[in-house]
Design an enzyme around this catalytic site. Structure first.
Site, short mmCIF file in Angstrom:
data_model
loop_
_atom_site.label_atom_id
_atom_site.label_comp_id
_atom_site.label_asym_id
_atom_site.label_seq_id
_atom_site.Cartn_x
_atom_site.Cartn_y
_atom_site.Cartn_z
N ILE A 1 3.12 1.55 -3.44
CA ILE A 1 2.48 1.76 -4.73
C ILE A 1 2.09 3.23 -4.86
O ILE A 1 1.35 3.75 -4.04
CB ILE A 1 1.22 0.87 -4.86
CG1 ILE A 1 1.66 -0.58 -5.00
CG2 ILE A 1 0.40 1.30 -6.06
CD1 ILE A 1 0.52 -1.55 -4.91
N ASN B 1 9.57 5.77 -1.71
CA ASN B 1 9.07 4.41 -1.81
C ASN B 1 10.20 3.39 -1.94
O ASN B 1 10.17 2.33 -1.32
CB ASN B 1 8.13 4.27 -3.01
CG ASN B 1 6.81 4.97 -2.75
OD1 ASN B 1 6.56 5.43 -1.63
ND2 ASN B 1 5.99 5.06 -3.75
N ASP C 1 -8.81 32.40 -38.11
CA ASP C 1 -7.60 31.97 -37.43
C ASP C 1 -7.81 30.62 -36.73
O ASP C 1 -6.86 29.97 -36.33
CB ASP C 1 -7.17 33.00 -36.38
CG ASP C 1 -6.67 34.28 -37.03
OD1 ASP C 1 -6.24 34.22 -38.18
OD2 ASP C 1 -6.73 35.33 -36.38
N ASP D 1 -7.05 35.85 -33.56
CA ASP D 1 -8.26 36.42 -32.96
C ASP D 1 -9.52 36.22 -33.80
O ASP D 1 -10.60 36.11 -33.29
CB ASP D 1 -8.06 37.92 -32.65
CG ASP D 1 -7.44 38.67 -33.82
OD1 ASP D 1 -7.37 38.10 -34.93
OD2 ASP D 1 -7.02 39.82 -33.62
N ASP E 1 0.54 37.56 -33.35
CA ASP E 1 -0.04 38.70 -34.07
C ASP E 1 0.71 39.94 -33.70
O ASP E 1 1.32 40.00 -32.64
CB ASP E 1 -1.48 38.92 -33.59
CG ASP E 1 -2.46 38.03 -34.27
OD1 ASP E 1 -2.08 36.92 -34.59
OD2 ASP E 1 -3.61 38.48 -34.46
N GLU F 1 -0.01 5.11 -6.00
CA GLU F 1 -1.30 5.28 -6.67
C GLU F 1 -1.76 6.73 -6.64
O GLU F 1 -2.58 7.15 -7.42
CB GLU F 1 -2.34 4.33 -6.07
CG GLU F 1 -3.01 4.78 -4.79
CD GLU F 1 -2.08 4.69 -3.57
OE1 GLU F 1 -1.12 3.90 -3.63
OE2 GLU F 1 -2.32 5.41 -2.59
N VAL G 1 0.84 -1.20 0.00
CA VAL G 1 0.00 0.00 0.00
C VAL G 1 0.87 1.25 0.00
O VAL G 1 0.62 2.22 -0.72
CB VAL G 1 -0.94 0.00 1.22
CG1 VAL G 1 -1.59 1.36 1.38
CG2 VAL G 1 -1.99 -1.08 1.07
N GLU H 1 11.61 2.82 1.39
CA GLU H 1 10.75 2.00 2.26
C GLU H 1 10.88 0.52 1.91
O GLU H 1 11.02 -0.34 2.79
CB GLU H 1 9.28 2.44 2.11
CG GLU H 1 8.99 3.77 2.79
CD GLU H 1 7.82 4.50 2.17
OE1 GLU H 1 6.91 3.84 1.61
OE2 GLU H 1 7.80 5.75 2.22
N THR I 1 4.64 11.35 4.22
CA THR I 1 5.43 11.82 3.08
C THR I 1 4.57 12.11 1.86
O THR I 1 4.79 13.07 1.15
CB THR I 1 6.49 10.78 2.66
OG1 THR I 1 5.84 9.53 2.48
CG2 THR I 1 7.56 10.66 3.69
N ASP I 2 3.56 11.24 1.61
CA ASP I 2 2.69 11.47 0.46
C ASP I 2 1.88 12.74 0.63
O ASP I 2 1.39 13.31 -0.32
CB ASP I 2 1.71 10.31 0.28
CG ASP I 2 2.32 9.23 -0.58
OD1 ASP I 2 3.54 9.29 -0.76
OD2 ASP I 2 1.58 8.36 -1.05
N1 LIG Z 1 -11.46 48.49 -40.01
C1 LIG Z 1 -10.73 48.43 -41.12
N2 LIG Z 1 -11.25 48.87 -42.28
C2 LIG Z 1 -10.53 48.80 -43.41
N3 LIG Z 1 -9.30 48.34 -43.49
C3 LIG Z 1 -8.71 47.90 -42.37
C4 LIG Z 1 -9.39 47.93 -41.13
N4 LIG Z 1 -8.59 47.41 -40.18
C5 LIG Z 1 -7.46 47.07 -40.81
N5 LIG Z 1 -7.51 47.37 -42.12
C6 LIG Z 1 -6.48 47.14 -43.11
O1 LIG Z 1 -6.33 45.74 -43.30
C7 LIG Z 1 -4.99 45.35 -43.00
C8 LIG Z 1 -4.99 43.99 -42.34
O2 LIG Z 1 -5.67 44.02 -41.12
P1 LIG Z 1 -5.71 42.77 -40.16
O3 LIG Z 1 -6.69 43.05 -39.10
O4 LIG Z 1 -5.81 41.53 -40.95
O5 LIG Z 1 -4.25 42.72 -39.55
P2 LIG Z 1 -3.62 43.72 -38.52
O6 LIG Z 1 -4.63 44.06 -37.51
O7 LIG Z 1 -3.00 44.83 -39.26
O8 LIG Z 1 -2.43 42.90 -37.92
P3 LIG Z 1 -2.47 41.61 -36.99
O9 LIG Z 1 -2.74 40.48 -37.89
O10 LIG Z 1 -1.10 41.60 -36.44
O11 LIG Z 1 -3.49 41.81 -35.94
C9 LIG Z 1 -4.43 46.44 -42.13
O12 LIG Z 1 -3.06 46.57 -42.28
C10 LIG Z 1 -5.15 47.66 -42.64
O13 LIG Z 1 -4.47 48.23 -43.74
CA LIG Z 2 -5.76 41.12 -36.73
#
Ligand SMILES: Nc1ncnc2c1ncn2[C@@H]1O[C@H](COP(=O)(O)OP(=O)(O)OP(=O)(O)O)[C@@H](O)[C@H]1O
Ligand SMILES: [Ca+2]
Length: 915
Positions: free
Chosen positions: A286, A713, A651, A647, A330, A288, A283, A716, A744-745
Site C-alpha cells: 500500500i 509494489n 494588479d 506589482d 510587465d 501510503e 503494509v 512484490e 525501497t520506500d
Molecule cells: N512617477 C511618475 N510620474 C508621472 N508619470 C509617470 C510616472 N511613472 C510613470 N509615468 C508615466 O505613466 C506611464 C505608465 O506607467 P506604469 O507604471 O503604469 O507602467 P510602466 O512602468 O511604464 O510599465 P510596466 O507596466 O511595464 O511596469 C509611463 O509610461 C509614464 O509615461
Molecule cells: Ca508598472
C-alpha cells in the site's frame, strides 16, 4: 474605548511627545530594540501547532500498520519473539522515516513563510530602512504607499491623497480617505477615525506617514482576530489526486493480498503464516507514503527555487508552473533593468541630448553636438524644475567608508527609478533638489497611479504665489494642456503644435525611450476653490524627456528558452506603444506578424472580438491594470495556462485570476504579493523561466518516484501471488517483505525526488494540466517493470528452490536479494523518460549513495550472523550471486526491448481506435 481612541483628538505633536519620538528622525535603533524587548513583537498570536509527538503517533494511524502490529503482538504471545520484535522494529523505523520527512517538510515550509513575511518602511535614526513588520514598536514613524498593508495601528502624521480600504476591520469595502489633522472629539466609531490607520487594512491610493501607536495583540485587529489560522495546508491538486488514487490502490492491494492469502491456503499453506505474510504484504504494497513524499519533493523543489530567486507562496502553483503556456510580463523592471537615464529632452522645439550615464549627476546638455547653457534657456530650466520638484525620489551619495566605491556606484536613488533619473538630469544642470526646495514649498501632492499615468504637486513660492507642477505620460498630459511655453512665454497650444509634440514623442519612443511630458500652471487666488480633479487642467506644456531603460541582459535568452519550451511570452505595459514595441523587438517577444494592442483598442473591442485575436497579440501597451484581468480571462478561455506578473494594488485581481500569479519582490506592493502564488525576489523575468523549469522538474521527479514505488509494489505482490498460484512455498517471509519496503520506500525514492532536470526539460512543450500522472510512459513503466521484477525474482527463487528443495531459506534469501537488487537497478531506469542509458548516475550522487547504502544494508542482513535468524537468511555462494545479479538486471533489459515495441503497440491501438 476612550483609552484606545484617545489619539484621534490629539495634535500630532502630542502623539509624538507621548511616544518620545522625533518625527523627523524616528526612534533610535537602541530605543526601538528596548521597546521591542519590553512590548514584544508586532504579530498576532498563532494557533497551536501540531506537537512532534502527535506527528509521530500520526505515523501509526494507518489501518494496515495497526493490523500488522496486532498480528505481531499475537505472534509474540505465541512465542515467535524474534519475528515479533524485528517486525515492530521495522515498523518503528518506518514511522521514524515518515516522521523525519514530515518534520523536514514542515521546517522548509515555515522558512518559506518567513521569506514572504511583510515588511515596513520605517524611519530610524534619520534614515528610512526596511524592517520586518514584526519588529515595529510604538513610536516608530512609518511610510505608507498605495498597495501597502498597514502593519500596525498608527496615527497619521501626513496624508497625501490617501485612501485606505478597511474592510478587514469594518466590513466596509469602499476605501475611506485619511487625514493627519486631529478630529474634534475622540469618541467616534472605528470607521470614522480619519486620522488613524489600522493593522491589516490596505492603502489603495496616495501615500502618507504615521506614528505607530499599537502593535501586535493590542491592535484593533489583535482584539478581534484572537488567533491567526496557523498552518497553511500543503494540499495541491496532485496530492489530492494521489490521495484518491491511493484509496483505489489500497483496495487493489488489499484485494490482491487477500487473493494471495486465499490461494496460498488453498494450496495447503499454513493459515497463520499466510495471514502474517498477507498483512506484511499489504503494509508493503500500500503506497501510503506517496502523498508525504510528494510534499517533500515539492518542499525540496521550492527550496531550490528560492536559490534561484523565486519564492513560492502557494504550493499548488509549483505544479501549475510546469503547465504554463503563456507568460504575461510587465515591461519596466522585469524585462528591463529599471535603471533609467534621461538621454533626450525636447524643449521649445529643440531636441537636446543629455550625456553621462548611471546616477552620477555629471553630464552635459548638447544641441547638435554643442554644449548648451541651461541658464539661458528658460523652457529647459522650467522643465527641469518641474522634473525635480514633481518628484518623490531622492538622489543620495553613498558615504565612502573605504576608498573602494567606484564613482559610478557612489550615487544611488531612493524611490521610483523614473523619478530618480529626472533628479539626476536636473542635477546635471546644477538644479539640485535641496536648493529648489529652499525656494518652493510643497503644499499638496496628487499622487501618481498607473490608471491616471500622471502626477502633480502644488507648490508655494517663497516670494509669494503658487504653482502646480505636473508630469505624466505625454499622450495623457497633452490632453490637459491648453498652452505651451515658448521662449519663456505662454502661448496657445494649436493643433499643429500638438501634432508636432506627438510626432516628437513617437520619434523618441521608436528609439525605445520611455517618455514623460512636463507641464505647469499658475494658481491664483481663485484656484483655491478648485476641487482636486479640477487642478490638472488648463496646463502649460513645457516639454518631453526621453529615458532609456535598457533590457536586462539575460532576458533575451530566457525568452528564447520559453519559445523552445512551447511557452509564449507576452509583454503588458503601461508604457507607450512605440516604446513597448521597440523593446519587444529587441528582446524577441514581438514576432513579425504579431499584433500590438493598446488599452484603447481593448476598450473598443468586444470580448468576442478580443477572444478571436488574443493568440496573435505579443504586446499590450498603454494598458491600465484593469485590462490585465481581461487579458488573463481571454487567454484562459483560449485554453492557456497563464502566468501573469504585476506589482500595483490594481494588479491584484489579475494576479489572483491567473493560473500562476506573480508578484515583484522589490517593487511589488503588499497587496500584489498577497494575491500572488509566486514572488520574484529579483523582479527578473528570467526568474520566472527558472521557476517554470523547476516546476517541470519537480513534477517529473514526482512521476519518477511514483513509477519507482508502484512498480516495486507490483513486483512484490506479483512474486507472492505467482508463487502461491504455482503452489510454491512462500518466496519471502514477512520480515523480508517489510524490509524491502523500508529500503525501497526510503532513501532511493527520496533521492529521486531531488533528481536534477533532464536535459530536454525545457525543450518539451508544456504538459496538459489535466494529464494523468501515469501519462507519457509512467503507467507503462509501472506495469512492464513491475511484472518483470516480480517474474524475474520468482525465477531466481524457483531455480534455487528446484536445486535444493529442502533448503527453502536459501531460495528465500535469493528471492529477497533479487527483489531488492532489481529495484535498485530499476531506480536508475526511472530517471529518464527515455532509456536507462540516457543519464549518467554521476549527476545524482545522493541516489548513488542511497543505492549503495541499501545494497550494503542488504549484505549486512545476509552476512551478519546475528541478523540471519532475524531475517531468515543464509550466506549465498558465487553461483547464487551470479543468479541474483543476472535476474535483477534482466527486468530492465527486457523492459528496454519491450519499450521498443511500445510505439508499435500505440500505433496498433490508434488503428483500432480509428477503425
Ligand atoms: N512617477 C511618475 N510620474 C508621472 N508619470 C509617470 C510616472 N511613472 C510613470 N509615468 C508615466 O505613466 C506611464 C505608465 O506607467 P506604469 O507604471 O503604469 O507602467 P510602466 O512602468 O511604464 O510599465 P510596466 O507596466 O511595464 O511596469 C509611463 O509610461 C509614464 O509615461
Ligand atoms: Ca508598472
Amino acid at each position: 474605548m476612550s483609552e484606545r481612541a484617545r489619539w484621534v483628538d490629539w495634535e500630532i505633536e502630542q502623539v509624538a511627545a507621548h511616544f518620545q519620538v522625533d518625527l523627523e528622525r524616528g526612534l533610535s535603533d537602541k530605543e526601538a530594540k528596548d521597546r521591542l524587548k519590553q512590548i514584544g513583537p508586532n504579530q498576532l498570536a498563532e494557533g497551536e501547532k501540531a506537537s512532534w509527538l502527535s506527528l509521530f503517533i500520526e505515523q501509526f494511524k494507518d489501518f494496515m500498520v495497526l493490523v500488522l502490529l496486532v498480528a505481531t503482538l499475537i505472534s509474540g504471545l505465541l512465542g515467535e519473539y524474534t519475528d515479533a520484535i524485528a517486525i515492530i522494529a521495522i515498523v518503528l523505523l518506518n514511522a521514524l522515516l515518515g516522521f523525519i520527512q514530515e518534520v523536514r517538510a514542515e521546517k522548509s515550509l515555515s522558512a518559506l513563510k518567513k521569506l514572504s513575511a511583510p515588511t515596513a518602511k520605517v524611519l530610524r535614526e534619520g534614515a528610512w530602512v526596511q524592517v520586518n513588520a514584526v519588529e515595529l514598536v510604538p513610536g516608530d514613524v512609518i511610510r505608507l504607499e498605495s498597495g501597502d498593508r498597514i502593519p500596525a495601528d498608527i496615527r497619521f502624521v501626513k496624508a497625501e491623497g490617501l485612501y485606505v480600504e478597511e474592510s478587514a476591520l469594518t466590513g466596509e469595502s469602499v476605501a475611506v480617505t485619511k487625514q493627519s489633522a486631529r478630529l474634534p472629539q475622540a469618541e467616534v466609531p472605528l470607521g470614522d477615525r480619519k486620522n488613524m490607520g489600522y493593522m491589516g487594512t490596505m492603502v489603495v491610493r496616495g501615500n502618507g506617514l504615521g506614528v505607530v501607536v499599537h502593535t501586535g495583540m493590542s491592535t484593533e485587529m489583535g482584539r478581534i482576530a484572537h488567533l491567526l489560522e496557523s498552518t497553511e495546508t500543503m494540499d495541491t491538486p496532485l496530492k489530492r489526486r494521489l490521495e484518491q488514487l491511493g484509496k483505489v490502490l489500497i483496495m487493489v492491494a488489499l484485494l490482491l493480498t487477500a487473493l494471495v492469502v486465499f490461494t496460498g491456503i488453498l494450496h495447503g499453506q499454513d493459515a497463520y503464516k499466510m495471514f502474517l505474510a498477507g498483512v506484511s504484504l499489504a503494509v508493503a504494497a500500500i503506497p501510503e507514503g506517496l502523498p508525504a513524499i510528494v510534499t517533500i519533493a515539492l518542499a525540496l523543489g521550492v527550496q531550490r527555487m528560492i536559490k534561484r530567486q523565486a519564492i513560492v507562496r502557494k504550493l499548488p502553483s509549483v505544479e501549475t508552473l510546469g503547465c504554463a503556456t503563456v507568460i504575461c510580463s510587465d515591461k519596466t523592471g522585469t524585462l528591463t533593468q529599471n535603471k533609467m537615464t534621461v538621454t533626450h529632452i525636447w524643449s521649445e522645439g529643440k531636441l537636446i541630448r543629455v550625456s553621462g550615464s548611471g546616477y552620477v549627476p555629471e553630464g552635459e546638455f548638447q544641441l547638435a553636438g554643442e554644449r548648451v547653457a541651461v541658464e539661458k534657456w528658460p523652457g529647459l530650466r522650467r522643465l527641469l524644475e518641474v522634473a525635480a520638484l514633481c518628484n518623490n525620489a531622492q538622489l543620495l551619495q553613498k558615504t565612502e567608508k573605504n576608498g573602494l566605491i567606484k564613482k559610478k556606484e557612489a550615487w544611488m536613488i531612493h524611490g521610483d527609478p523614473t523619478e530618480g533619473a529626472l533628479l539626476v538630469a536636473a542635477a546635471k544642470a546644477g538644479l539640485d533638489k535641496e536648493s529648489l526646495v529652499a525656494e518652493w514649498t510643497r503644499v499638496k501632492e496628487i499622487p501618481f497611479d498607473s490608471e491616471r499615468k500622471m502626477m502633480s504637486v502644488i507648490l508655494s513660492r517663497r516670494g509669494g504665489g503658487s504653482m502646480l507642477f505636473c508630469k505624466g505620460a505625454p499622450d495623457v498630459l497633452l490632453g490637459r494642456c491648453t498652452h505651451l511655453l515658448e521662449q519663456g512665454r505662454k502661448v496657445l497650444l494649436t493643433d499643429a503644435k500638438r501634432e508636432q509634440i506627438l510626432r516628437q514623442n513617437e520619434e523618441l519612443a521608436s528609439m525605445a525611450l520611455r517618455n514623460l511630458a512636463f507641464a505647469y500652471r499658475d494658481l491664483d487666488v481663485q484656484s483655491a476653490s478648485l476641487k482636486e480633479w479640477q487642478y490638472e487642467q488648463q496646463l502649460v506644456f513645457v516639454g518631453l524627456a526621453g529615458l532609456i531603460d535598457p533590457p536586462r541582459t539575460e532576458v533575451k535568452e530566457a525568452i528564447r528558452v520559453c519559445k523552445q519550451a512551447g511557452i509564449k511570452t507576452v509583454m503588458i505595459t503601461g508604457d507607450h506603444q512605440t516604446t513597448a514595441v521597440a523593446i519587444a523587438r529587441e528582446l524577441g517577444i514581438k514576432r513579425a506578424q504579431g499584433l500590438t494592442l493598446t488599452g484603447q483598442d481593448l476598450y473598443n473591442m468586444s470580448d468576442a472580438e478580443f477572444y478571436k485575436k488574443v493568440n496573435e497579440v505579443d504586446v499590450y501597451a498603454r494598458v491600465s491594470p484593469e485590462h490585465k484581468l481581461r487579458i488573463v480571462k481571454a487567454l484562459q478561455q483560449a485554453g492557456h495556462v497563464v502566468a501573469m506578473t504585476g506589482d500595483g494594488v490594481n494588479d491584484a485581481p489579475a494576479i489572483k485570476a491567473a493560473d500562476i500569479g506573480i508578484a515583484m519582490g522589490i517593487t511589488g506592493t503588499d497587496v500584489s504579493k498577497e494575491a500572488s502564488s509566486l514572488i520574484l525576489a529579483d523582479d527578473n523575468f528570467s526568474t520566472i523561466v527558472s521557476a517554470v523549469e523547476e516546476g517541470r522538474n519537480i513534477y517529473e521527479n514526482i512521476r519518477k518516484f511514483i513509477s519507482y514505488l508502484l512498480a516495486s509494489n507490483v513486483g512484490e505482490i506479483l512474486i507472492m501471488f505467482l508463487a502461491m498460484l504455482a503452489g510454491f512455498p512462500l518466496p519471502l517471509v514477512p520480515i523480508q517483505i517489510l524490509w524491502v519496503n523500508l529500503v525501497t520506500d526510503g532513501l532511493p525514492a527520496m533521492a529521486l525526488g531531488i533528481d536534477p532536470a533532464e536535459e530536454n526539460t525545457m525543450v518539451r512543450s508544456p504538459r496538459n494540466p489535466r494529464e494523468s500522472v501515469f501519462a507519457r510512459g509512467v503507467g507503462w513503466k509501472i506495469v512492464t517493470r513491475g511484472l518483470l521484477i516480480g517474474a524475474c525474482s520468482l525465477l531466481a527463487f524457483w531455480v534455487t528452490y528446484m536445486e535444493a528443495p529442502d533448503d527453502l531459506v536459501r531460495a528465500q534469501t535469493v528471492a529477497f536479494a533479487t527483489l531488492v537488487f532489481s529495484q535498485l537497478v530499476y531506480v536508475f531506469d526511472c530517471r529518464s523518460q527515455g532509456t536507462i542509458f540516457q543519464r549518467t548516475p554521476s549527476d545524482n550522487i545522493p541516489l548513488v549513495l542511497a543505492v549503495l547504502s541499501s545494497a550494503l544494508l542488504l549484505l549486512a542482513v545476509i552476512y551478519y550472523a546475528p541478523l540471519q535468524p532475524v531475517f531468515h537468511t543464509v550466506p549465498l555462494g558465487l553461483r547464487e550471486w551470479i543468479l541474483v545479479l543476472v535476474t535483477s538486471t534482466l527486468p530492465v533489459i527486457l523492459a528496454g526491448i519491450l519499450d521498443l515495441l511500445r510505439p508499435m503497440a500505440n500505433r496498433a491501438k490508434r488503428l483500432v481506435h480509428s477503425s
